[in-house]
Scaffold this motif. Structure first.
Motif, PDB file in Angstrom:
ATOM      1  N   ASP A   1      -6.255  18.920   8.387  1.00 31.36           N
ATOM      2  CA  ASP A   1      -4.971  18.230   8.240  1.00 31.36           C
ATOM      3  C   ASP A   1      -4.562  17.588   9.559  1.00 31.36           C
ATOM      4  OD1 ASP A   1      -4.584  18.717   5.614  1.00 31.36           O
ATOM      5  OD2 ASP A   1      -3.217  20.415   5.872  1.00 31.36           O
ATOM      6  N   ASP A   2      -4.702  18.365  10.641  1.00 27.17           N
ATOM      7  CA  ASP A   2      -4.323  17.851  11.952  1.00 27.17           C
ATOM      8  C   ASP A   2      -5.190  16.659  12.352  1.00 27.17           C
ATOM      9  OD1 ASP A   2      -2.341  19.665  12.111  1.00 27.17           O
ATOM     10  OD2 ASP A   2      -3.287  20.972  13.596  1.00 27.17           O
ATOM     11  N   MET A   3      -6.488  16.745  11.992  1.00 26.44           N
ATOM     12  CA  MET A   3      -7.369  15.633  12.333  1.00 26.44           C
ATOM     13  C   MET A   3      -6.948  14.369  11.581  1.00 26.44           C
ATOM     14  SD  MET A   3     -11.407  15.046  11.566  1.00 26.44           S
ATOM     15  CE  MET A   3     -11.143  15.127   9.828  1.00 26.44           C
ATOM     16  N   TYR A   4      -6.738  14.506  10.264  1.00 22.58           N
ATOM     17  CA  TYR A   4      -6.288  13.361   9.474  1.00 22.58           C
ATOM     18  C   TYR A   4      -4.986  12.801  10.042  1.00 22.58           C
ATOM     19  CZ  TYR A   4      -9.457  13.247   5.448  1.00 22.58           C
ATOM     20  OH  TYR A   4     -10.532  13.075   4.630  1.00 22.58           O
TER      21      TYR A   4
ATOM     22  N   GLU B   1     -11.463  11.778  -8.506  1.00 23.38           N
ATOM     23  CA  GLU B   1     -11.406  13.008  -7.727  1.00 23.38           C
ATOM     24  C   GLU B   1      -9.995  13.545  -7.746  1.00 23.38           C
ATOM     25  OE1 GLU B   1     -13.735  13.434  -3.837  1.00 23.38           O
ATOM     26  OE2 GLU B   1     -13.232  11.319  -3.973  1.00 23.38           O
ATOM     27  N   THR B   2      -9.848  14.838  -7.474  1.00 25.56           N
ATOM     28  CA  THR B   2      -8.506  15.367  -7.259  1.00 25.56           C
ATOM     29  C   THR B   2      -8.358  15.715  -5.791  1.00 25.56           C
ATOM     30  OG1 THR B   2      -9.257  17.586  -7.785  1.00 25.56           O
ATOM     31  CG2 THR B   2      -8.251  16.343  -9.571  1.00 25.56           C
ATOM     32  N   LEU B   3      -7.131  15.597  -5.330  1.00 23.06           N
ATOM     33  CA  LEU B   3      -6.819  15.900  -3.938  1.00 23.06           C
ATOM     34  C   LEU B   3      -6.972  17.390  -3.700  1.00 23.06           C
ATOM     35  CD1 LEU B   3      -5.268  14.250  -1.550  1.00 23.06           C
ATOM     36  CD2 LEU B   3      -3.362  15.641  -2.266  1.00 23.06           C
TER      37      LEU B   3
ATOM     38  N   MET C   1       0.842  -1.193   0.000  1.00 24.75           N
ATOM     39  CA  MET C   1       0.000   0.000   0.000  1.00 24.75           C
ATOM     40  C   MET C   1       0.878   1.245   0.000  1.00 24.75           C
ATOM     41  SD  MET C   1      -3.145  -1.132  -0.001  1.00 24.75           S
ATOM     42  CE  MET C   1      -4.319   0.055   0.654  1.00 24.75           C
ATOM     43  N   PRO C   2       0.340   2.395  -0.416  1.00 23.61           N
ATOM     44  CA  PRO C   2       1.168   3.604  -0.418  1.00 23.61           C
ATOM     45  C   PRO C   2       1.423   4.107   1.009  1.00 23.61           C
ATOM     46  CG  PRO C   2      -1.048   4.103  -1.206  1.00 23.61           C
ATOM     47  CD  PRO C   2      -1.001   2.632  -0.976  1.00 23.61           C
ATOM     48  N   ASP C   3       2.657   4.571   1.254  1.00 22.53           N
ATOM     49  CA  ASP C   3       2.986   5.136   2.561  1.00 22.53           C
ATOM     50  C   ASP C   3       2.649   6.618   2.518  1.00 22.53           C
ATOM     51  OD1 ASP C   3       3.837   5.495   5.077  1.00 22.53           O
ATOM     52  OD2 ASP C   3       5.953   5.072   4.717  1.00 22.53           O
ATOM     53  N   SER C   4       1.383   6.888   2.296  1.00 18.06           N
ATOM     54  CA  SER C   4       0.976   8.260   2.030  1.00 18.06           C
ATOM     55  C   SER C   4      -0.453   8.428   2.531  1.00 18.06           C
ATOM     56  CB  SER C   4       1.074   8.479   0.528  1.00 18.06           C
ATOM     57  OG  SER C   4       0.281   9.532   0.123  1.00 18.06           O
ATOM     58  N   MET C   5      -0.608   9.313   3.502  1.00 20.25           N
ATOM     59  CA  MET C   5      -1.865   9.427   4.231  1.00 20.25           C
ATOM     60  C   MET C   5      -3.076   9.652   3.336  1.00 20.25           C
ATOM     61  SD  MET C   5      -2.550  12.175   7.212  1.00 20.25           S
ATOM     62  CE  MET C   5      -2.937  13.616   6.231  1.00 20.25           C
ATOM     63  N   ARG C   6      -3.025  10.681   2.501  1.00 19.41           N
ATOM     64  CA  ARG C   6      -4.228  11.049   1.748  1.00 19.41           C
ATOM     65  C   ARG C   6      -4.610   9.967   0.741  1.00 19.41           C
ATOM     66  NH1 ARG C   6      -5.693  16.441   1.771  1.00 19.41           N
ATOM     67  NH2 ARG C   6      -7.576  15.707   0.751  1.00 19.41           N
ATOM     68  N   GLU C   7      -3.636   9.311   0.135  1.00 17.05           N
ATOM     69  CA  GLU C   7      -3.958   8.263  -0.832  1.00 17.05           C
ATOM     70  C   GLU C   7      -4.610   7.063  -0.142  1.00 17.05           C
ATOM     71  OE1 GLU C   7      -1.161  10.236  -1.507  1.00 17.05           O
ATOM     72  OE2 GLU C   7      -2.448  11.040  -3.089  1.00 17.05           O
ATOM     73  N   MET C   8      -4.136   6.752   1.075  1.00 22.59           N
ATOM     74  CA  MET C   8      -4.744   5.645   1.808  1.00 22.59           C
ATOM     75  C   MET C   8      -6.214   5.964   2.122  1.00 22.59           C
ATOM     76  SD  MET C   8      -2.777   3.027   2.355  1.00 22.59           S
ATOM     77  CE  MET C   8      -2.693   2.222   3.944  1.00 22.59           C
ATOM     78  N   TYR C   9      -6.485   7.207   2.541  1.00 22.92           N
ATOM     79  CA  TYR C   9      -7.873   7.577   2.846  1.00 22.92           C
ATOM     80  C   TYR C   9      -8.716   7.659   1.575  1.00 22.92           C
ATOM     81  CZ  TYR C   9      -7.058   8.030   7.766  1.00 22.92           C
ATOM     82  OH  TYR C   9      -6.775   7.723   9.073  1.00 22.92           O
TER      83      TYR C   9
ATOM     84  N   TYR D   1      -5.498  10.618  13.055  1.00 24.71           N
ATOM     85  CA  TYR D   1      -6.005   9.282  12.744  1.00 24.71           C
ATOM     86  C   TYR D   1      -4.955   8.446  12.019  1.00 24.71           C
ATOM     87  CZ  TYR D   1     -10.648  10.275  14.387  1.00 24.71           C
ATOM     88  OH  TYR D   1     -11.707  10.566  15.200  1.00 24.71           O
ATOM     89  N   TRP D   2      -4.167   9.095  11.194  1.00 25.45           N
ATOM     90  CA  TRP D   2      -3.117   8.391  10.459  1.00 25.45           C
ATOM     91  C   TRP D   2      -2.082   7.829  11.430  1.00 25.45           C
ATOM     92  CZ3 TRP D   2      -1.970   5.855   6.384  1.00 25.45           C
ATOM     93  CH2 TRP D   2      -0.668   5.772   5.871  1.00 25.45           C
ATOM     94  N   LYS D   3      -1.762   8.634  12.468  1.00 26.37           N
ATOM     95  CA  LYS D   3      -0.802   8.150  13.469  1.00 26.37           C
ATOM     96  C   LYS D   3      -1.386   6.954  14.214  1.00 26.37           C
ATOM     97  CE  LYS D   3       1.035  12.577  14.385  1.00 26.37           C
ATOM     98  NZ  LYS D   3       1.135  13.624  15.385  1.00 26.37           N
ATOM     99  N   GLU D   4      -2.712   7.007  14.416  1.00 21.76           N
ATOM    100  CA  GLU D   4      -3.354   5.866  15.076  1.00 21.76           C
ATOM    101  C   GLU D   4      -3.194   4.622  14.193  1.00 21.76           C
ATOM    102  OE1 GLU D   4      -7.478   6.477  16.041  1.00 21.76           O
ATOM    103  OE2 GLU D   4      -7.832   4.307  16.133  1.00 21.76           O
ATOM    104  N   TYR D   5      -3.439   4.809  12.903  1.00 19.71           N
ATOM    105  CA  TYR D   5      -3.277   3.683  11.979  1.00 19.71           C
ATOM    106  C   TYR D   5      -1.849   3.156  12.021  1.00 19.71           C
ATOM    107  CZ  TYR D   5      -2.568   1.197   7.607  1.00 19.71           C
ATOM    108  OH  TYR D   5      -2.217   0.252   6.697  1.00 19.71           O
ATOM    109  N   LYS D   6      -0.901   4.099  11.970  1.00 15.58           N
ATOM    110  CA  LYS D   6       0.511   3.710  11.905  1.00 15.58           C
ATOM    111  C   LYS D   6       0.968   2.981  13.163  1.00 15.58           C
ATOM    112  CE  LYS D   6       2.999   5.364   8.372  1.00 15.58           C
ATOM    113  NZ  LYS D   6       4.248   4.839   7.887  1.00 15.58           N
ATOM    114  N   SER D   7       0.432   3.403  14.336  1.00 12.74           N
ATOM    115  CA  SER D   7       0.992   2.858  15.571  1.00 12.74           C
ATOM    116  C   SER D   7       0.302   1.561  15.987  1.00 12.74           C
ATOM    117  CB  SER D   7       0.910   3.901  16.683  1.00 12.74           C
ATOM    118  OG  SER D   7      -0.428   4.247  16.903  1.00 12.74           O
TER     119      SER D   7
END
Lengths: 353, 274
Positions: free
Chosen positions: A340-343, A330-332, A175-183, A346-352
């Motif tokens: 951004d901070d909210m994402y 869609e475009t980003l 999977m991509p190591d990239s927050m927005r693409e994962m979401y 949650y991304w850190k939660e996913y990562k950890s």
């Protein structure tokens, strides 16, 4: 020893003199640098390096290029004006942000006659970040999709993002190591926009991603294609530009844009607001839009370049998706610091986990 | 010009370097760390270290750094003893062999491990052809520890070796004369006298292991989230410099602790050899 030193001194003297003469010759003879400098700020390794010299010879500008890795690295440099660049390359959402903050200048189309080469089908997505292509012109574009190895999936029909949640492929998914693409991927499955700022939806998407995490072999961006070529992974989320290169090295590789739709991205050239050599910057963009140059770049990068002069080279559904497919894309977009901070939380939660 | 004026003149470039290379960046980081995006004073970025994911990442970083420091120590001390008594060529040569890999960029060496350890990598191809069970550690904390040990082992070997060769051989002979066995000589003579080297070695492995993000990105496959990765992400992706700077300030505490340790044990300055 003495004679050696003398000889060395003589050689040095000759080298320096010739160097000086050549330098002066260059300045008065009307070649490189006679029309001043063009400062370019671009993603690393994002055009054929030979073109720099071709441009200098053709136009008489001296090109100075600096490189960065992510849009987020470019932003503070342009925002704080820590270095003066004339022309930059950035992704769609960053272009939108720079336009909003008045950091780009409008392009004078009189200096960019090659703009007529821009392919029609890239234009609709510009409406999302730079309506009317006032500030930016396309360099490359592409979509995200699933690259898969036909023999490793045993001929299964891969056509949906949900295939990445299939336990059959445990430990074979990149999977991509990239927050927005994962979401974006999770959002397409759940039917949410990749630009949602609804915390409830972000929570749901995070849960969905966490469900998939045990199946993921690796989170990777640039190395994903190597894992596919080396057959260490069966499925990888990757951008369409990597497909031709990978297929050349491993003929089992195929690529699909999932039926739920995906993200379409455009990386663009633009002239900064603090430009010192606007004509030079526009000359650079005009040069990049030239048909032959686009061909060089396409062969170097294998990323799709929306240029009508090379339409026959990019004429396949992967590099040049149909309007029907693009309609589901869609475009980003920039969501602002709060979202951004909210994402990011949650991304850190996913990562950890 | 008096002598002290000349001295001051020569220290000028050094002072300028300290000012531009250390003090100014430190002040900038502190400024970002103690402010929020709008520039108002806040302690949130510092306190954020206690927040769930950050504390968890810090815990994992501490654990992996401790493990790799311990492995490095267990490998390096016997190696130091061997090098100390080595009769192969000149002693300098063996040490040279050990620092040779350091001439190559460490990112490149780490990337090499990525290729070696890959599911279909060279190591597994070799194991497969020999009919042996495959090595499945890439993208796990084990691979990250391997990378840390490989990258930082020379930093442990050199100070320990330097401490060991300084030990007067007559002390060891005296210990044997007085009836001490090999174990006793090791415990009562060699180890106590090499403590300064061991302490510098430990700090020089522990601190970079604790703060690394490159090794965990390359060998952890994005699935091993260390505090270094979080800080890096705040700067390069999340555009939250304030939080990144705040967390960096917290990490500096660990560096200050290790500097204090060196100060206490390493009076002779073995650590300054590198």
């Amino acid at each position: 020893m003495r004679t050696f030193k003398k000889a060395a001194a003589l050689i040095m003297a000759v080298v320096v003199t010739v160097g000086l003469m050549a330098g002066c010759g260059g300045n008065t003879g009307g070649e490189k640098g006679q029309n001043g400098q063009v400062y370019v700020y671009c993603f690393g390794d994002y055009f054929d390096p030979e073109l720099e010299y071709e441009f200098e010879e053709k136009t008489g500008y001296d090109v100075i290029i600096d490189y960065f890795d992510t849009n987020e690295e470019l932003y503070p440099v342009i925002k704080n004006n820590t270095a003066q660049y004339d022309v930059i390359c950035a992704s769609d959402y960053m272009i939108a942000k720079l336009i909003d903050e008045g950091l780009l200048s409008e392009i004078n189309y009189d200096n960019v006659p090659n703009a007529s080469n821009i392919a029609e089908n890239v234009k609709p997505s510009f409406e999302e970040f730079d309506p009317g292509m006032k500030y930016s012109l396309p360099h490359t574009w592409g979509t995200y999709g699933i690259m898969y190895n036909k023999s490793m999936v045993n001929g299964a029909d891969i056509d949906s993002w949900t295939d990445l949640w299939d336990e059959k492929y445990a430990e074979q998914i990149v999977m991509p190591d990239s927050m927005r693409e994962m979401y974006m991927i999770a959002g397409k499955i759940l039917g949410y926009s990749m630009n949602t700022t609804d915390e409830k939806e972000v929570t749901e998407m995070t849960d969905l991603l966490l469900k998939q995490k045990p199946l993921v072999y690796k989170l990777a961006n640039d190395s994903a294609r190597e894992l596919m070529i080396g057959e260490s992974a069966a499925l990888a989320v990757i951008t369409s530009g990597e497909v031709l290169y990978s297929q050349e090295l491993n003929e089992n590789i195929d690529f699909v844009i999932p039926k739920e739709g995906t993200e379409v991205w455009t990386d663009c050239w633009a002239v900064t607001a603090n430009v010192t050599n606007k004509e030079g910057g526009e000359a650079w963009i005009n040069f990049m839009l030239d048909g032959d140059v686009a061909e060089d770049n396409f062969e170097y990068l294998t990323y799709a370049i929306p240029n009508t002069q090379i339409a026959d080279l990019t004429d396949n559904p992967v590099l040049n998706p149909s309007a029907e497919v693009l309609a589901k894309c869609e475009t980003l977009k920039n969501l602002g610091a709060e979202a951004d901070d909210m994402y990011s939380r949650y991304w850190k939660e996913y990562k950890s986990k | 010009m008096t002598k002290s004026a000349i001295k001051r003149l020569f220290s000028g470039p050094f002072l300028a370097f300290i000012l531009c290379g250390t003090l100014v960046p430190l002040v900038v980081i502190a400024f970002y760390g103690f402010t929020d995006r709008s520039g108002a004073f806040t302690l949130d970025n510092i306190m954020a270290i206690a927040g769930g994911h950050h504390a968890q990442a810090l815990g994992l970083s501490l654990a992996l750094a401790l493990i790799s420091t311990l492995i490095c120590l267990l490998l390096a001390f016997p190696l130091g003893l061997i090098l100390k008594d080595s009769k192969i060529g000149k002693k300098g040569f063996m040490v040279f062999v050990f620092i040779l890999p350091m001439w190559m960029n460490f990112l490149l060496r780490t990337m090499a491990w990525q290729v070696l350890l890959e599911k279909n990598g060279i190591i597994n191809i070799a194991l497969k052809s020999l009919g042996l069970p495959l090595l499945d550690i890439i993208n796990t904390p084990a691979a990250v520890v391997l990378g840390m040990v490989y990258d930082y082992l020379p930093f442990m070997v050199l100070p320990i070796y330097n401490a060991l060769i300084k030990i007067d051989h007559s002390l060891i002979e005296a210990a044997y004369d007085l009836g001490a066995g090999k174990g006793l000589v090791l415990r009562k003579v060699l180890i106590p006298l090499s403590v300064p080297g061991i302490v510098s070695g430990i700090t020089m492995v522990f601190v970079p292991s604790l703060t690394t993000f490159a090794i965990s990105t390359m060998l952890g496959g994005g699935k091993v989230n260390l505090i270094g990765n979080i800080i890096e992400q705040e700067f390069t992706v999340s555009s939250n410099w304030n939080l990144g700077a705040g967390l960096s300030l917290v990490m500096m505490i660990f560096i200050v602790i290790s500097m204090a340790l060196i100060e206490k044990f390493d009076r002779e300055g073995e650590g300054s050899m590198i």
